[in-house]
Design an enzyme around this catalytic site. Structure first.
Site, short mmCIF file in Angstrom:
data_model
loop_
_atom_site.label_atom_id
_atom_site.label_comp_id
_atom_site.label_asym_id
_atom_site.label_seq_id
_atom_site.Cartn_x
_atom_site.Cartn_y
_atom_site.Cartn_z
N GLY A 126 24.37 37.81 80.45
CA GLY A 126 24.80 36.85 81.56
C GLY A 126 26.02 35.74 81.13
O GLY A 126 25.68 34.40 81.49
N ALA A 127 26.66 35.94 80.13
CA ALA A 127 27.67 35.19 79.48
C ALA A 127 27.15 33.71 79.24
O ALA A 127 27.87 32.64 78.97
CB ALA A 127 28.98 34.68 80.94
N SER A 213 25.93 42.55 76.48
CA SER A 213 27.08 41.45 76.57
C SER A 213 26.69 40.08 75.79
O SER A 213 26.57 40.21 74.69
CB SER A 213 26.89 41.15 78.03
OG SER A 213 28.28 40.35 78.52
N ALA A 214 26.42 38.91 76.43
CA ALA A 214 25.97 37.85 75.62
C ALA A 214 24.61 38.13 75.04
O ALA A 214 24.42 37.46 73.97
CB ALA A 214 25.88 36.68 76.86
N ASP A 338 34.94 48.64 79.66
CA ASP A 338 33.97 47.10 79.60
C ASP A 338 35.01 45.97 80.25
O ASP A 338 34.14 45.25 81.04
CB ASP A 338 33.63 46.68 78.30
CG ASP A 338 32.11 46.93 77.97
OD1 ASP A 338 31.54 46.81 78.94
OD2 ASP A 338 31.75 47.01 76.97
N HIS A 453 31.77 47.26 82.74
CA HIS A 453 30.76 46.28 81.90
C HIS A 453 29.43 46.53 82.75
O HIS A 453 29.26 46.15 84.03
CB HIS A 453 31.01 44.92 82.11
CG HIS A 453 30.53 43.98 81.19
ND1 HIS A 453 30.32 44.20 79.87
CD2 HIS A 453 29.89 42.72 81.34
CE1 HIS A 453 29.75 43.07 79.15
NE2 HIS A 453 29.47 42.33 80.14
#
Length: 552
Positions: A126-127, A213-214, A338, A453
């Site tokens: 979630g960045a 991701s994150a 992605d 992604h």
């Protein structure tokens, strides 16, 4: 037939009457009770505990502290609130500051409770700005429900929360607000699992952390931080590693001053004190970012609330810390498209089937990604990505070029670099590389579209089995393959060895053969490949990296 039905009904009743269950479990904080219910497979059951605190309610911009404990039995039957974060429109907030909780899924047989099971700890993405341990929810179908992985792979699944956004990652670049609070939360959760999971039937010496991701970058950070020595056996990074350009903020003071200005705090030596006293909702909104991007200002460059090199959790550049993971087994990979999610924001014509994407948009995007090295770098990059095009590139070639450059720069090339880095320093730790290429199920995407992604998440968490009406049989194949590889790896450190059958032997990655497995529903002997996008990996890691930095 009627008699057979009666026998089965009696058997099921007897099974439920003698269902294996942990009942009440004693943890370091006190007693907890969860739910126990039947799952797919004859006489198979699941113990589920939701919302167990693994740390005290966190102090603002402080490391997590041990939970003081509770009296009586804590009913762990509901997911806790997310950590305070912006909503998806960045216009309001959701969640709470008191958010350091985790959830546990334990698979059971008919009569005896499970013991010494491998443990898989999930870290969400979630960045570093949004996300939660239960994931997105639609009609009580939570994305990060660990049931399918736990049941099919016979592992314990844990999902944990960590602070995000301003409260998790704001840093003044000094001792005032050192940052990395979200990474410390993850570490505290992993340490809690190590200390307590035996009571749930888990093996504290066989913990695999996995994330996307994150969350994938977080897994990498946890593996290479000296703070986790002896806690983690293995890691899986999906679409994110510590070497990604968005994973480390090397100028945190600038971000802190921007946030301070938004909430009315000074930017001098009183800034940290003022920020600690500021309303948490105001702080959270001040750290939300502009979701708009363009070819000359890519949206990924807005992701600035991220981990920092603090001299503590991360004592050095991530590339210098891989030696701490030398004894840990590591899987890392990316989705073949992605970058599409980001490219569609930066170059909106990308997803318009009739509309052309101007070649200038691609050149502008490359110039934005290579800005610190100057115009020569952009020209070299364009030469690499257009080398097969000829004089008149097609509409599709340009659009795919946009997706390829975003995928390579943001995810794929850093992931390959991390694999090479891990393999080069590994002693007993094994290294595995993958590409996920199951075409996206999203309607309205271009015909040439691959895996976007986060497209892999539904398959890792077994959604084609949990909600079968929403998926074709081929998607259950992909899900079965991923759960088998992931859980075998958690058991043995080898994705091929374990209780689950796999469609093809996945060879280890090394600096000589560069082998990887291409994961999709058509897996077979042709799925083992080598030298993933090596031309572009070489460009970014060697040619581009060796160019002089632009002094302007």
């Amino acid at each position: 037939m009627a008699m057979l039905g009666l026998v089965l009904a009696v058997a099921l009743c007897l099974g439920s009457a003698s269902a294996a269950s942990l009942g009440t479990v004693l943890t370091e904080g006190g007693m907890v009770s969860g739910d126990n219910y039947g799952v797919s497979g004859l006489f198979r059951y699941m113990d589920v505990f939701k919302g167990i605190p693994f740390a005290a309610p966190p102090g603002r911009f402080e490391k997590p502290k041990p939970h003081p404990g509770w009296d009586g039995v804590l009913k762990a039957k509901d997911f806790s609130k997310r950590c305070l974060q912006p909503n998806l429109l960045m216009t309001d907030t959701r969640g709470a500051e008191d958010c350091l909780y985790l959830n546990v899924w334990v698979p059971q047989g008919r009569k005896e409770v499970s013991t010494n099971l491998p443990v898989m700890v999930w870290i969400y993405g979630g960045a570093f700005l949004v996300g939660g341990s239960s994931g997105a929810n639609f009609l009580n179908n939570y994305l990060y429900d660990g049931e399918e992985i736990a049941n099919r792979g016979r592992v314990i699944v844990v999902t944990l929360s960590y602070r995000v956004g301003t409260l998790g990652f704001l840093s003044t670049g000094d001792d005032g607000l050192p940052g990395n609070y979200g990474l410390w939360d993850q570490h505290a959760g992993i340490a809690w699992v190590h200390r307590n999971i035996r009571a749930f039937g888990g093996d504290p010496d066989n913990i695999t952390v996995f994330g996307q991701s994150a969350g994938g970058a977080s897994v990498n950070f946890q593996l290479i931080s000296p703070k986790n020595k002896g806690l983690i056996r293995r890691g899986i990074s999906q679409s994110g590693v510590a070497l990604c350009p968005w994973a480390v903020n090397r100028n945190p003071r600038e971000v802190a001053e921007l946030v301070a200005a938004k909430v009315g705090c000074p930017t001098d030596d009183k800034m940290a004190t003022c920020l600690k006293m500021t309303d948490p909702v105001a702080l959270t909104l001040a750290g939300s970012f502009n979701m708009h991007g363009s070819a000359d200002a890519p949206v990924v460059n807005n992701l600035v609330l991220s981990p920092v090199i603090d001299g503590d959790f991360l004592p050095d550049e991530p590339s210098n810390l891989f030696g701490n993971a030398a004894e840990m087994d590591y899987i890392a990979g990316a989705n073949d498209m992605d970058g599409h999610l980001f490219a569609g924001i930066d170059v909106p014509s990308l997803n318009q089937p009739i509309q052309h994407t101007p070649l200038e948009d691609l050149k502008t995007l490359m110039a934005a990604f290579t800005k610190e090295k100057g115009p020569q770098a952009a020209e070299l990059a364009f030469g690499e990505y257009s080398h097969t095009w000829g004089n008149k590139p097609t509409k599709e070639e340009i659009k795919r070029g946009v997706v390829e450059v975003e995928t390579d720069y943001i995810f794929l090339v850093p992931t390959q670099a991390a694999l090479y880095q891990h393999n080069s320093v590994a002693t007993t730790g094994r290294t595995y590389s993958y590409l996920f290429s199951q075409a996206s199920r999203m309607p309205g995407y271009p015909s040439w579209m691959g895996a976007d992604h986060a497209d892999d998440l539904q398959f890792v968490f077994g959604k084609p089995f949990a909600t079968p009406l929403g998926y074709w049989p081929k998607y259950r194949d992909v899900s079965r393959y991923m759960i088998a590889y992931w859980t075998n790896f958690a058991k043995t450190g080898d994705p091929n060895q374990g209780e689950s059958d796999v469609p093809v032997t996945w060879p280890a990655f090394n600096n000589e053969t560069h082998k990887y497995v291409d994961i999709n529903h058509e897996m077979g002997r042709n799925s083992v490949k080598q030298k993933m996008r090596l031309r572009f990996v070489n460009y970014w890691t060697n040619t581009y990296a060796s160019l002089p930095t632009n002094s302007q």
